[in-house]
Enzyme design. Sequence first.
Site, PDB file in Angstrom:
ATOM      1  N   ASP A 117     -24.864  -1.213 -26.102  1.00 55.45           N
ATOM      2  CA  ASP A 117     -24.369  -1.690 -27.208  1.00 55.45           C
ATOM      3  C   ASP A 117     -25.716  -2.430 -27.648  1.00 55.45           C
ATOM      4  OD1 ASP A 117     -21.850  -1.164 -27.079  1.00 55.45           O
ATOM      5  OD2 ASP A 117     -21.393  -2.991 -26.095  1.00 55.45           O
ATOM      6  N   ASP A 136     -18.084   2.030 -31.035  1.00 55.28           N
ATOM      7  CA  ASP A 136     -17.101   0.840 -31.004  1.00 55.28           C
ATOM      8  C   ASP A 136     -16.610   0.720 -32.452  1.00 55.28           C
ATOM      9  OD1 ASP A 136     -17.704   0.207 -28.378  1.00 55.28           O
ATOM     10  OD2 ASP A 136     -19.012  -1.275 -28.962  1.00 55.28           O
TER      11      ASP A 136
END
Length: 160
Positions: A117, A136
């Site tokens: 991330d 995501d």
Amino acid sequence: MRLVALSALVVFALDQMSKLWVLSALNLDQRGTIEVFPPFLTFRMAWNRGVNFGLMAGDDDLTRWVLIAVALVIVAVVVVWIRRDPPGLLGLIGAGLLIGGALGNVIDRVLYGAVADFLNMSCCGIDNPFSFNVADIAIFAGAIGLVLFTPSKPPKKKAP
């Protein structure tokens, strides 16, 4: 199904290319943070070993493989669902977004042991501590698309 596959492929490619770029070209895993357009956009490296926001995180291999299996089951369920009851153009695109994003995060777990991330957004005096990635975004948008653009069928009438 071509539209689903194409949507999934585009999302998967964008996700993996963006992660390769921030890890290889920007060395974000070494640098930690890059202020892009503060406070609205910051690249902040985070290795997510759990699900959203690090929930159910664990460093052991069992957690990793369980999360991989869960993601693959979700992909399979979505594929079966849209084959049995195609949701329409926007629903098919939503399915592709969800599938491509899920597979992008699965690849991260296989290659790195965790999901890479790196996007962080804050605004209006609220400091967001969480990072996310292209996959995501696609998973979230795809799930919303499937909910909003899958027509509901009227209940079947019972025979007298």
